[in-house]
Design a protein around this motif. Sequence first.
Motif, short mmCIF file in Angstrom:
data_model
loop_
_atom_site.label_atom_id
_atom_site.label_comp_id
_atom_site.label_asym_id
_atom_site.label_seq_id
_atom_site.Cartn_x
_atom_site.Cartn_y
_atom_site.Cartn_z
N ALA A 291 0.98 6.04 5.59
CA ALA A 291 -0.35 5.54 5.22
C ALA A 291 -0.26 4.16 4.59
O ALA A 291 -1.11 3.29 4.83
N GLY A 292 0.79 3.95 3.79
CA GLY A 292 0.96 2.66 3.13
C GLY A 292 1.19 1.52 4.09
O GLY A 292 0.87 0.36 3.77
N LEU A 293 1.71 1.82 5.26
CA LEU A 293 1.93 0.78 6.27
C LEU A 293 0.62 0.16 6.75
O LEU A 293 0.60 -0.98 7.25
N VAL A 338 9.81 2.43 -0.47
CA VAL A 338 9.02 2.95 -1.59
C VAL A 338 7.86 2.04 -1.93
O VAL A 338 6.90 2.48 -2.58
N VAL A 339 7.93 0.78 -1.51
CA VAL A 339 6.83 -0.15 -1.80
C VAL A 339 5.55 0.31 -1.13
O VAL A 339 4.45 0.24 -1.72
N PHE A 340 5.66 0.82 0.08
CA PHE A 340 4.47 1.27 0.80
C PHE A 340 3.89 2.54 0.19
O PHE A 340 2.68 2.74 0.21
N ILE A 341 4.74 3.38 -0.38
CA ILE A 341 4.24 4.53 -1.13
C ILE A 341 3.55 4.06 -2.40
O ILE A 341 2.47 4.53 -2.76
N GLY A 342 4.17 3.11 -3.07
CA GLY A 342 3.59 2.57 -4.30
C GLY A 342 2.22 1.96 -4.08
O GLY A 342 1.34 2.07 -4.93
#
Length: 494
Positions: A291-293, A338-342
């Motif tokens: 989803a973060g992408l 983890v950046v995209f999760i963040g």
Amino acid sequence: MLIDKIQKQIQKSPILFLITLSISVRLYNINSPIIGIHSWRQADTAAMARNFYENGFNLFYPQIDWGGNSLGYCETEFPIYSFIVAIFYKFFGVHELFGRLTSILFSLLTIFFLYKLISKYLDHKTAFWSCLLFAILPLTVYYSRTFQPESMLLTCSIIGVYYFTNWLESEKLYFLFISAIFVSLACLIKVLPIIYIGIPLVYLAVNKFHLKIFSQISLWFYSLFIIFTLALWYYHAHQIYLEYGNTFGFWGGSTNRYQYNIIFTFNFWLEIISRTAIRHFAIFMFPIFIAGLFIPRKSQEEYLFDVWLLSVILTWVLVPTTSLVHEYYQLPMMLPGVVFIGKVFSKYLNSDHQRLNISKILVTSLCLCITTGSIIYSVDYMFKESTDKSEVIKLAQLVKQNTEPRSLIISTTGGDPTLLYLSHQKGWLINHSDITEEYIISRIKLGANYLVGSFKFVESYNLFVNDDQKQKITSILKKYPNTVENENSFISKL
């Protein structure tokens, strides 16, 4: 809301909270000997550290235990991690604890600089959630307390990128010099960072200078420094192989790293993606990562993490066999991953009534992630570090009790040096199925004292010996009888 209260407390000292959390989850079983998942990799790293301590601190001549009667100098990656651990041995004595603590220290530095980098291009809230996930996901925890250089590799990677961005902003050359040192170290520890760090750095430089990038003299010196140090070490390492014959097999088709036909198969991608989703993202963070992408980028610099992610995936294609076999080759993906999760947690986890359901989903997913991650970590990793259940520990104790110090042994553990390391002996490695009378005689001439092995396992990660292998060993033992009364193991004096 409770979430808002917790966030306010954490906002006062987010890095302190992250460091404290990271330490607490990594100290469990910190005294474990070198057994369990990838013990073969850890045993080689630990052996080099112990050999530095025992045989002189010559950083440029790493020694392994399976070099037979030679000095054991080996063609390998730059052994800076083992050398650092050996320095701790100098002051505190030899214990695997210091290797694991070294890895933990590097993981804390990774979290610190990852937080600073994300804060620079996004915001502190995204940085916090990204680093929180990095701190608790099962494999980032596991490989940040194993006796191998993966933790240091991630540290050097993130520091190299961070100080490169500092140089782009200020053009102060000492920032570029620091970056060059750490990027060089990352590439010396593993060659692949030249791809998955090099491409993101090129992206940042192009975004800053555009076509003028080719006229930046400092960048030319920066690149040449990294390439020169890399070429210099691997040339020297190859000379060690040519002289002493020991290598981890970096080059040539015999290394089995470059079977490019498998990248066109469905099973290759299914295995890597499913492993990444289950083991690295603990299942429930993987859909949030996806989803973060799709969250829109706010600046060109933010695309750094996209480029970084794609660059890591590119390395899987470049060394497909190794990437398929070893899960820690997916570990560098976690820095940008983890950046995209963040981003998702930062955007949607709040008390906004219009997003309340999404907040509940994220909290639930986080709780489930912690649960599944704990199960994966405990069952698949920590359980296998139990000394009571370890067959290789039992055999190593027998070897210590029934052989003289500094004996040379033929270890029938395939390519796994764990037994040699745990028994503190040196010698040769061979598979049950490959051993012959001629081979034994040739090694006796070179000084071999014992033939050692198990009827229950070959490698420490392969608890199975087939009937043909047992029969072959049994026939060998008719000439070299077993000296221990143990139906599962053999220690034959040659």
